[in-house]
Structures are given as C-alpha cells and as structure tokens.
Design an enzyme around this catalytic site. Structure first.
Site, PDB file in Angstrom:
ATOM      1  N   GLY A 169     110.666  87.552  33.874  1.00  0.00           N
ATOM      2  CA  GLY A 169     110.192  88.981  33.382  1.00  0.00           C
ATOM      3  C   GLY A 169     110.295  89.947  34.565  1.00  0.00           C
ATOM      4  O   GLY A 169     110.996  91.260  34.556  1.00  0.00           O
ATOM      5  N   VAL A 188     112.140  87.765  27.389  1.00  0.00           N
ATOM      6  CA  VAL A 188     112.400  86.603  28.004  1.00  0.00           C
ATOM      7  C   VAL A 188     112.267  85.373  26.959  1.00  0.00           C
ATOM      8  O   VAL A 188     111.321  85.192  26.238  1.00  0.00           O
ATOM      9  CB  VAL A 188     111.277  86.348  29.221  1.00  0.00           C
ATOM     10  CG1 VAL A 188     111.352  84.894  29.754  1.00  0.00           C
ATOM     11  CG2 VAL A 188     111.561  87.086  30.119  1.00  0.00           C
ATOM     12  N   LEU A 248     113.065  94.579  26.766  1.00  0.00           N
ATOM     13  CA  LEU A 248     112.972  93.542  27.949  1.00  0.00           C
ATOM     14  C   LEU A 248     112.563  92.324  27.293  1.00  0.00           C
ATOM     15  O   LEU A 248     111.350  92.520  26.490  1.00  0.00           O
ATOM     16  CB  LEU A 248     112.129  93.828  28.872  1.00  0.00           C
ATOM     17  CG  LEU A 248     111.838  92.735  29.905  1.00  0.00           C
ATOM     18  CD1 LEU A 248     112.644  92.375  30.751  1.00  0.00           C
ATOM     19  CD2 LEU A 248     110.564  93.477  31.012  1.00  0.00           C
ATOM     20  N   GLY A 268     108.281  83.967  36.279  1.00  0.00           N
ATOM     21  CA  GLY A 268     108.898  85.019  37.136  1.00  0.00           C
ATOM     22  C   GLY A 268     109.966  85.769  36.552  1.00  0.00           C
ATOM     23  O   GLY A 268     110.413  86.593  37.175  1.00  0.00           O
ATOM     24  N   ASP A 305     109.223 102.283  26.977  1.00  0.00           N
ATOM     25  CA  ASP A 305     108.203 102.411  25.889  1.00  0.00           C
ATOM     26  C   ASP A 305     107.525 101.170  25.348  1.00  0.00           C
ATOM     27  O   ASP A 305     108.407 100.387  24.975  1.00  0.00           O
ATOM     28  CB  ASP A 305     108.837 103.193  24.485  1.00  0.00           C
ATOM     29  CG  ASP A 305     109.276 104.361  25.055  1.00  0.00           C
ATOM     30  OD1 ASP A 305     108.290 105.187  25.337  1.00  0.00           O
ATOM     31  OD2 ASP A 305     110.281 104.823  24.874  1.00  0.00           O
ATOM     32  N   GLY A 307     106.810  82.761  31.993  1.00  0.00           N
ATOM     33  CA  GLY A 307     105.805  82.751  32.836  1.00  0.00           C
ATOM     34  C   GLY A 307     106.446  81.793  34.308  1.00  0.00           C
ATOM     35  O   GLY A 307     105.577  81.444  34.826  1.00  0.00           O
ATOM     36  N   TYR A 360     103.666  96.038  32.552  1.00  0.00           N
ATOM     37  CA  TYR A 360     104.239  97.124  33.280  1.00  0.00           C
ATOM     38  C   TYR A 360     103.261  97.690  34.388  1.00  0.00           C
ATOM     39  O   TYR A 360     103.708  98.011  35.463  1.00  0.00           O
ATOM     40  CB  TYR A 360     105.033  98.152  32.444  1.00  0.00           C
ATOM     41  CG  TYR A 360     106.043  97.647  31.554  1.00  0.00           C
ATOM     42  CD1 TYR A 360     107.340  97.170  32.190  1.00  0.00           C
ATOM     43  CD2 TYR A 360     106.121  97.692  30.273  1.00  0.00           C
ATOM     44  CE1 TYR A 360     108.331  96.856  31.518  1.00  0.00           C
ATOM     45  CE2 TYR A 360     107.009  97.236  29.429  1.00  0.00           C
ATOM     46  CZ  TYR A 360     108.290  96.605  30.248  1.00  0.00           C
ATOM     47  OH  TYR A 360     109.285  96.408  29.430  1.00  0.00           O
TER      48      TYR A 360
HETATM   49  C1  COA Z   1     106.613  90.474  28.798  1.00  0.00           C
HETATM   50  C2  COA Z   1     107.548  89.274  29.194  1.00  0.00           C
HETATM   51  C3  COA Z   1     108.943  90.146  29.322  1.00  0.00           C
HETATM   52  C4  COA Z   1     107.098  88.771  30.601  1.00  0.00           C
HETATM   53  O1  COA Z   1     108.186  87.951  30.997  1.00  0.00           O
HETATM   54  P1  COA Z   1     107.789  86.405  31.852  1.00  0.00           P
HETATM   55  O2  COA Z   1     108.977  85.937  32.490  1.00  0.00           O
HETATM   56  O3  COA Z   1     106.802  85.646  31.028  1.00  0.00           O
HETATM   57  O4  COA Z   1     106.730  87.231  32.878  1.00  0.00           O
HETATM   58  P2  COA Z   1     106.732  86.786  34.471  1.00  0.00           P
HETATM   59  O5  COA Z   1     106.631  85.358  34.520  1.00  0.00           O
HETATM   60  O6  COA Z   1     108.027  87.234  35.171  1.00  0.00           O
HETATM   61  O7  COA Z   1     105.457  87.556  34.903  1.00  0.00           O
HETATM   62  C5  COA Z   1     105.520  88.353  36.055  1.00  0.00           C
HETATM   63  C6  COA Z   1     104.038  88.852  36.500  1.00  0.00           C
HETATM   64  O8  COA Z   1     103.560  89.634  35.473  1.00  0.00           O
HETATM   65  C7  COA Z   1     102.481  89.239  35.001  1.00  0.00           C
HETATM   66  N1  COA Z   1     102.237  89.407  33.547  1.00  0.00           N
HETATM   67  C8  COA Z   1     103.008  88.724  32.534  1.00  0.00           C
HETATM   68  N2  COA Z   1     102.663  89.132  31.580  1.00  0.00           N
HETATM   69  C9  COA Z   1     101.539  90.025  31.744  1.00  0.00           C
HETATM   70  C10 COA Z   1     100.634  90.769  30.837  1.00  0.00           C
HETATM   71  N3  COA Z   1     100.672  90.911  29.583  1.00  0.00           N
HETATM   72  N4  COA Z   1      99.638  91.708  31.393  1.00  0.00           N
HETATM   73  C11 COA Z   1      99.564  91.558  32.550  1.00  0.00           C
HETATM   74  N5  COA Z   1     100.318  90.784  33.519  1.00  0.00           N
HETATM   75  C12 COA Z   1     101.374  90.270  32.932  1.00  0.00           C
HETATM   76  C13 COA Z   1     102.480  87.684  35.497  1.00  0.00           C
HETATM   77  O9  COA Z   1     101.078  87.158  35.499  1.00  0.00           O
HETATM   78  C14 COA Z   1     103.019  87.629  36.669  1.00  0.00           C
HETATM   79  O10 COA Z   1     102.446  87.960  37.718  1.00  0.00           O
HETATM   80  P3  COA Z   1     102.550  87.498  39.375  1.00  0.00           P
HETATM   81  O11 COA Z   1     103.942  88.319  39.617  1.00  0.00           O
HETATM   82  O12 COA Z   1     101.649  88.234  39.958  1.00  0.00           O
HETATM   83  O13 COA Z   1     102.255  86.226  39.350  1.00  0.00           O
HETATM   84  C15 COA Z   1     107.701  88.113  28.182  1.00  0.00           C
HETATM   85  O14 COA Z   1     106.349  87.393  27.877  1.00  0.00           O
HETATM   86  C16 COA Z   1     108.436  88.525  26.909  1.00  0.00           C
HETATM   87  O15 COA Z   1     109.444  88.493  26.686  1.00  0.00           O
HETATM   88  N6  COA Z   1     107.300  88.900  25.890  1.00  0.00           N
HETATM   89  C17 COA Z   1     107.769  89.272  24.455  1.00  0.00           C
HETATM   90  C18 COA Z   1     108.665  90.657  24.459  1.00  0.00           C
HETATM   91  C19 COA Z   1     107.944  91.686  25.282  1.00  0.00           C
HETATM   92  O16 COA Z   1     106.846  91.847  25.071  1.00  0.00           O
HETATM   93  N7  COA Z   1     108.664  92.545  25.921  1.00  0.00           N
HETATM   94  C20 COA Z   1     108.030  93.699  26.642  1.00  0.00           C
HETATM   95  C21 COA Z   1     108.880  94.926  26.537  1.00  0.00           C
HETATM   96  S1  COA Z   1     108.213  95.904  25.140  1.00  0.00           S
END
Ligand code: COA
Length: 165
Positions: free
Chosen positions: A106, A96, A94, A104, A130, A102, A140
């Site tokens: 993800g 973004v 997964l 929404g 994982d 940031g 997650y």
């Molecule tokens: C992790 C990732 C997918 C999150 O995507 P994003 O679009 O930035 O996240 P969102 O804006 O949808 O966040 C949704 C919610 O999760 C929360 N959130 C985001 N990252 C978080 C973290 N590391 N720990 C806790 N909460 C988190 C946000 O605060 C938000 O909370 P809310 O709905 O209560 O406001 C993105 O940062 C990414 O691509 N990271 C690099 C790859 C990665 O780490 N993938 C994970 C799978 S292994």
C-alpha cells in the site's frame, strides 16, 4: 521462498481483474466491473502492481481534480494565489489484495502515485484522496497527508514536498 519483486504497470487487458480480493468489496467490484469503462472514457487512469505478470496484487487510480482554496487549512491557503481553486490529482481508489496486505505494498503504491503526479508536465499542487473511512484516513495521515479542516476524510499532500526520483 522469497517472492519475485512486484512490477508496476498501467492496467491492461491481459491482467486478471476477476481474481483480485482486497478487504473492500466495492473496490474489488470497481476493478472487476467499472475500471475499464472509466479508462475508455478518460475519467480515470489505473496502475497495478503485478505479482507474476498478470496477477494483480494492488491497484490505484488517478484523475485530474481541484481543491477549493477556501477548504484548505489557512496556513496552506495563504501561500497560494488567490484563485478560487487549486489544481490537484485525485487518487480515487487504492487497494491491496489480502494475500499482499501488511507487506508495504500500500505504501509503495502510494509512493508511486505521488511520483507519477509530481513528474507530470501538467502542474498540480497536491495529490488528494477521499478516504472511504477513518481507518483509511489514518493510513494516509501516517504517510504525511493533511486532512481538510471541515472534511476529515478528504486529505492532501503537496507535491512540492515529494522527492522526485
Ligand atoms: C489500506 C491498504 C491499501 C494498506 O495497504 P497495505 O499494503 O496493507 O499497507 P502497507 O503494508 O503498505 O502499510 C504501510 C504503512 O502504513 C501503515 N498502515 C497501514 N494501515 C494503516 C492504518 N489503517 N492506519 C495507520 N497506518 C496504517 C503500516 O503500519 C505501515 O507503516 P510503516 O511503513 O511505518 O511500517 C490496504 O489495507 C487495503 O487495501 N485496504 C482495503 C481498501 C482501503 O481501505 N483502501 C484505502 C483507500 S480508500
């Protein structure tokens, strides 16, 4: 100016995989170099959020998996049949794009994956992931996933708890 709503779709050849830049280079490279082969071999399915018809704002992959009953928390395992494994769907990746972080997306991709797994005609007890590190595991957990007691980077969410739409 507000952006047009993102569309969710299965990855196809018209989408621009090369331009995708998340914070994780391995996840960028996977989309660029490996995902189409995995799709062809039926070891993964890939779904994308599209910003303008072909720009990929985010993606995730799904595949069949199983969880060992003995690895689940005792409170979960005791409600399940005594088979060695329970069926699951794995969200293998997964990510973004930085331009969309940031906002929404993800969470929206995760919700889409849960819906897709929950409405499948093929039964699965849970969506499992994982997480690549503790920050991903926190993301997650924030969405209700439960960590395996002995492997905190493997988390699951029972699909019976997902409200189907
Ligand atoms: C992790 C990732 C997918 C999150 O995507 P994003 O679009 O930035 O996240 P969102 O804006 O949808 O966040 C949704 C919610 O999760 C929360 N959130 C985001 N990252 C978080 C973290 N590391 N720990 C806790 N909460 C988190 C946000 O605060 C938000 O909370 P809310 O709905 O209560 O406001 C993105 O940062 C990414 O691509 N990271 C690099 C790859 C990665 O780490 N993938 C994970 C799978 S292994």
């Amino acid at each position: 100016m507000s952006r047009a709503p993102l569309q969710l779709a299965p990855l196809d050849a018209a989408h621009d995989r090369a331009a995708f830049r998340s914070d994780s280079e391995p996840l960028n490279r996977y989309l660029r170099e490996q995902v189409t082969q995995d799709i062809r071999r039926r070891v993964a399915a890939c779904f994308v959020a599209l910003a303008d018809g072909e720009q990929i704002a985010g993606y995730y992959t799904l595949a069949s998996a199983s969880l060992l009953l003995a690895d689940l928390p005792a409170s979960t395992g005791k409600k399940l049949p005594r088979y060695p494994t329970v069926p699951a769907v794995r969200m293998g990746r997964l990510a973004v794009d930085r331009a969309f972080k940031g906002q929404g997306l993800g969470g929206a991709l995760l919700a889409d994956a849960l819906q897709r797994a929950a409405r499948s005609e093929i039964a699965a007890f849970a969506l499992m992931v994982d997480a690549k590190d503790e920050a991903a595991a926190a993301f997650y957990r924030h969405h209700g996933f439960i960590a395996l007691p002995d492997s905190p980077l493997t988390l699951f969410l029972p699909l019976a708890s997902v409200q189907r739409s």
